[in-house]
Design a protein around this motif. Structure first.
Motif, PDB file in Angstrom:
ATOM      1  N   GLY A  60      -0.148   2.767   6.289  1.00 25.92           N
ATOM      2  CA  GLY A  60      -0.875   2.153   5.181  1.00 25.92           C
ATOM      3  C   GLY A  60      -2.003   3.020   4.659  1.00 25.92           C
ATOM      4  N   SER A  61      -2.884   2.377   3.852  1.00 26.31           N
ATOM      5  CA  SER A  61      -3.989   3.104   3.223  1.00 26.31           C
ATOM      6  C   SER A  61      -5.303   2.474   3.667  1.00 26.31           C
ATOM      7  N   ALA A  62      -6.388   2.845   3.009  1.00 29.48           N
ATOM      8  CA  ALA A  62      -7.715   2.362   3.412  1.00 29.48           C
ATOM      9  C   ALA A  62      -7.755   0.829   3.415  1.00 29.48           C
ATOM     10  N   THR A  63      -8.178   0.260   4.524  1.00 29.36           N
ATOM     11  CA  THR A  63      -8.296  -1.198   4.615  1.00 29.36           C
ATOM     12  C   THR A  63      -9.729  -1.600   4.986  1.00 29.36           C
ATOM     13  N   PRO A 114       0.824  -1.215   0.000  1.00 29.04           N
ATOM     14  CA  PRO A 114       0.000   0.000   0.000  1.00 29.04           C
ATOM     15  C   PRO A 114       0.856   1.263   0.000  1.00 29.04           C
ATOM     16  N   ARG A 115       0.201   2.416  -0.198  1.00 22.72           N
ATOM     17  CA  ARG A 115       0.905   3.715  -0.222  1.00 22.72           C
ATOM     18  C   ARG A 115       1.300   4.187   1.166  1.00 22.72           C
ATOM     19  N   LYS A 116       2.313   5.047   1.196  1.00 23.56           N
ATOM     20  CA  LYS A 116       2.652   5.854   2.372  1.00 23.56           C
ATOM     21  C   LYS A 116       2.457   7.315   1.976  1.00 23.56           C
ATOM     22  N   THR A 144       2.188   8.365  -4.862  1.00 27.87           N
ATOM     23  CA  THR A 144       0.988   8.185  -5.698  1.00 27.87           C
ATOM     24  C   THR A 144       0.750   6.679  -5.823  1.00 27.87           C
ATOM     25  N   ARG A 145      -0.408   6.303  -6.335  1.00 30.05           N
ATOM     26  CA  ARG A 145      -0.668   4.869  -6.542  1.00 30.05           C
ATOM     27  C   ARG A 145       0.322   4.306  -7.567  1.00 30.05           C
ATOM     28  N   ASP A 146       0.698   5.158  -8.531  1.00 33.69           N
ATOM     29  CA  ASP A 146       1.630   4.691  -9.566  1.00 33.69           C
ATOM     30  C   ASP A 146       3.002   4.337  -8.975  1.00 33.69           C
ATOM     31  N   VAL A 195     -18.525   4.098  -2.964  1.00 34.24           N
ATOM     32  CA  VAL A 195     -18.884   4.101  -1.532  1.00 34.24           C
ATOM     33  C   VAL A 195     -18.597   5.477  -0.928  1.00 34.24           C
ATOM     34  N   ARG A 196     -17.400   6.010  -1.236  1.00 38.52           N
ATOM     35  CA  ARG A 196     -17.048   7.353  -0.732  1.00 38.52           C
ATOM     36  C   ARG A 196     -17.983   8.403  -1.314  1.00 38.52           C
ATOM     37  N   ALA A 197     -18.226   8.321  -2.616  1.00 39.30           N
ATOM     38  CA  ALA A 197     -19.081   9.321  -3.266  1.00 39.30           C
ATOM     39  C   ALA A 197     -20.469   9.306  -2.640  1.00 39.30           C
ATOM     40  N   SER A 231      -5.518  -4.651  -6.159  1.00 39.51           N
ATOM     41  CA  SER A 231      -4.139  -4.170  -6.023  1.00 39.51           C
ATOM     42  C   SER A 231      -3.877  -2.954  -6.912  1.00 39.51           C
ATOM     43  N   ASN A 232      -3.244  -1.946  -6.321  1.00 37.82           N
ATOM     44  CA  ASN A 232      -2.938  -0.702  -7.043  1.00 37.82           C
ATOM     45  C   ASN A 232      -1.604  -0.757  -7.764  1.00 37.82           C
ATOM     46  N   PRO A 233      -1.424   0.069  -8.773  1.00 36.88           N
ATOM     47  CA  PRO A 233      -2.402   0.974  -9.373  1.00 36.88           C
ATOM     48  C   PRO A 233      -3.381   0.230 -10.295  1.00 36.88           C
ATOM     49  N   MET A 239     -15.126   0.173  -6.474  1.00 34.83           N
ATOM     50  CA  MET A 239     -16.307   0.312  -5.603  1.00 34.83           C
ATOM     51  C   MET A 239     -16.080   1.300  -4.464  1.00 34.83           C
ATOM     52  N   LEU A 240     -14.828   1.385  -3.986  1.00 33.80           N
ATOM     53  CA  LEU A 240     -14.574   2.298  -2.864  1.00 33.80           C
ATOM     54  C   LEU A 240     -14.823   3.748  -3.274  1.00 33.80           C
ATOM     55  N   ASP A 241     -14.566   4.063  -4.542  1.00 31.96           N
ATOM     56  CA  ASP A 241     -14.863   5.424  -5.021  1.00 31.96           C
ATOM     57  C   ASP A 241     -16.365   5.694  -4.957  1.00 31.96           C
ATOM     58  N   GLY A 291     -11.313   5.851 -13.862  1.00 36.33           N
ATOM     59  CA  GLY A 291     -10.344   4.897 -13.333  1.00 36.33           C
ATOM     60  C   GLY A 291     -10.258   5.021 -11.831  1.00 36.33           C
ATOM     61  N   HIS A 292      -9.118   4.579 -11.258  1.00 32.37           N
ATOM     62  CA  HIS A 292      -8.997   4.624  -9.802  1.00 32.37           C
ATOM     63  C   HIS A 292      -7.681   5.278  -9.375  1.00 32.37           C
ATOM     64  N   ALA A 293      -7.534   6.561  -9.691  1.00 34.36           N
ATOM     65  CA  ALA A 293      -6.377   7.336  -9.208  1.00 34.36           C
ATOM     66  C   ALA A 293      -6.634   8.799  -9.538  1.00 34.36           C
ATOM     67  N   GLY A 295     -10.019  10.885  -1.791  1.00 37.06           N
ATOM     68  CA  GLY A 295     -10.451  10.080  -0.631  1.00 37.06           C
ATOM     69  C   GLY A 295      -9.353   9.140  -0.150  1.00 37.06           C
ATOM     70  N   GLY A 296      -8.666   8.479  -1.087  1.00 41.08           N
ATOM     71  CA  GLY A 296      -7.596   7.547  -0.712  1.00 41.08           C
ATOM     72  C   GLY A 296      -6.470   8.270  -0.001  1.00 41.08           C
ATOM     73  N   THR A 297      -6.094   9.436  -0.531  1.00 41.33           N
ATOM     74  CA  THR A 297      -4.999  10.220   0.063  1.00 41.33           C
ATOM     75  C   THR A 297      -5.391  10.714   1.452  1.00 41.33           C
ATOM     76  N   GLU A 298      -6.659  11.066   1.630  1.00 43.31           N
ATOM     77  CA  GLU A 298      -7.142  11.513   2.948  1.00 43.31           C
ATOM     78  C   GLU A 298      -6.860  10.420   4.000  1.00 43.31           C
ATOM     79  N   VAL A 299      -7.109   9.168   3.638  1.00 39.52           N
ATOM     80  CA  VAL A 299      -6.884   8.057   4.581  1.00 39.52           C
ATOM     81  C   VAL A 299      -5.381   7.801   4.749  1.00 39.52           C
ATOM     82  N   VAL A 300      -4.635   7.839   3.641  1.00 37.38           N
ATOM     83  CA  VAL A 300      -3.175   7.612   3.716  1.00 37.38           C
ATOM     84  C   VAL A 300      -2.544   8.627   4.669  1.00 37.38           C
ATOM     85  N   GLN A 301      -2.971   9.885   4.555  1.00 38.69           N
ATOM     86  CA  GLN A 301      -2.388  10.919   5.431  1.00 38.69           C
ATOM     87  C   GLN A 301      -2.806  10.720   6.877  1.00 38.69           C
TER      88      GLN A 301
END
Ligand SMILES: NC(=O)C1=CN([C@@H]2O[C@H](COP(=O)(O)OP(=O)(O)OC[C@H]3O[C@@H](n4cnc5c(N)ncnc54)[C@H](O)[C@@H]3O)[C@@H](O)[C@H]2O)C=CC1
Ligand SMILES: O=C([O-])CC(=O)C(=O)O
Length: 356
Positions: free
Chosen positions: A265-268, A123-125, A129-131, A195-197, A161-163, A191-193, A219-221, A253-259
């Motif tokens: 880690g990231s959203a689990t 996962p990201r720190k 970026t996801r890339d 769910v967040r939306a 699994s990302n990206p 789906m998480l996008d 997409g998802h990034a 949304g993903g970055t909000e959780v990573v921070q």
């Protein structure tokens, strides 16, 4: 006669009426279900989670063990899988759980499975970026998909699994090489996008999130995540400020959780929830339920790109119908052009990884 023996006889008689191209596979699947039921397992589908001991994998395994549509649950990881399996297997729900540890047990984990969910990978720190995950996760996804092509080529694959914008094209290329590619069966989980939306839009509208449906396409990034706020159900309208706030919050949304996790880690948990919501939709589709529609990143002709996330109808053979975007407003048309530009690069990167 024992119920299982009788059921076996009835299936054998039924096989004459099945579609000749699928008959042996369908009969085998039915027979496996009967055997599973005879051994005390519940009727349902066989599901494997690859990366089951991770941050997403563990709560995902728990929630899938609670899903009444699952009869057999295989948990695979390269570390810590026996502990997670022992733990989950004590839950008094219908699914039979088996654990598999390490590459040498991958084939056993995959054989006979009907749905494969893949949250394996790093996962990201903060600051990434996801890339930035590509270099490690591309190889992991490649290896796992080679196993799928060999052991369960007809399974539906839910790729987390990302990206995702690159791992789905990687999986497609692996399956093409193996001669097993069925575009309907490869689904990138976005789906998480959604769910967040649904959550963030419901907050602004003062509604229960369960009443809200926001299509999220692309997409998802980052900028490739494109919520279509003009198509929210129930119908509603947003000011330009609200549109800007919601679009950004959903994209980030993903970055909000990573921070907030600050290096851990990231959203689990929300991801496990979203993955189960999506897997459940796939299983309902496989069962033959009508009108199962969710967004996913799939092979697509909706735009000029080979992959794109839109609403898809899930059926017995996977993504049976990929829906068009519908009418977009000017804000969304601008967002779409930006999303497509970034997506094109990420898709090409995935394809080149296998073709190099
Ligand atoms: N699609 C989406 O919406 C989302 C995707 N993700 C992605 O999901 C992935 C997993 O995230 P976490 O569970 O938080 O990470 P994690 O590090 O907690 O867990 C990953 C698991 O994968 C396992 N693993 C590594 N290599 C493997 C291999 N070759 N075979 C099987 N298992 C292997 C690890 O041992 C670990 O248990 C990341 O790439 C993350 O970016 C995360 C959130 C949302
Ligand atoms: O942001 C990340 O790295 C994990 C992810 O994909 C998400 O939470 O949407």
């Amino acid at each position: 006669m024992q119920p299982a023996a009788e059921a076996r006889q009835r299936i054998a008689r039924l096989s004459a009426h099945l579609n000749p191209t699928n008959s042996q596979m369908e009969v085998n699947t039915m027979l496996e279900r009967v055997d599973c039921r005879a051994k005390g397992g519940s009727p349902g589908f066989k599901v494997a989670i690859l990366g089951a001991a991770g941050g997403i994998g563990q709560p995902l395994a728990m929630l899938m063990k609670m899903n009444p549509l699952v009869s057999v649950l295989h948990l695979y990881d390269v570390v810590n899988c026996p502990g997670v399996t022992a733990d989950i297997s004590h839950m008094d729900t219908g699914a039979v759980v088996r654990g598999f540890l390490g590459q040498q047990e991958l084939e056993a984990a995959l054989t006979g499975m009907e749905l494969i969910i893949i949250p394996a990978g790093v996962p990201r720190k903060p600051g990434m970026t996801r890339d930035d995950l590509f270099n490690i996760n591309a190889g992991i996804v490649k290896t796992l998909c080679e196993g799928i092509a060999k052991c369960c080529p007809n399974a539906i694959v839910n790729l987390i699994s990302n990206p995702v914008n690159s791992t789905v094209p990687i999986a497609a290329e692996v399956f093409k090489r193996a001669g097993t590619y069925d575009p309907k069966k490869l689904l990138g989980v976005t789906m998480l996008d959604v769910v967040r939306a649904n959550t963030f839009v419901a907050e602004v509208l003062g509604l229960d999130p369960r009443e809200v449906d926001v299509p999220v396409v692309g997409g998802h990034a980052g900028a490739t995540i494109l919520p279509l706020l003009s198509q929210v159900k129930p119908p509603c309208s947003f000011t330009p400020d609200e549109t800007e706030y919601l679009t950004k919050r959903i994209q980030d949304g993903g970055t909000e959780v990573v921070q907030a996790k600050a290096g851990a880690g990231s959203a689990t948990l929300s991801m496990a929830y979203a993955a189960v919501k999506y897997a459940d939709a796939c299983l309902r589709g496989l069962r033959g339920d009508a009108g199962v529609v969710e967004c996913a990143f799939v092979a697509s002709q909706v735009t000029e790109l080979p992959f794109f996330a839109t609403k898809v109808r899930l059926g017995r053979t996977g993504a049976e119908e990929v829906y068009q975007l519908g009418p977009l407003n000017e804000y969304e048309r601008v967002g779409l052009e930006k999303a497509k530009k970034e997506l094109a690069t990420s898709i090409q990167k995935g394809i080149s990884f296998i073709k190099k």
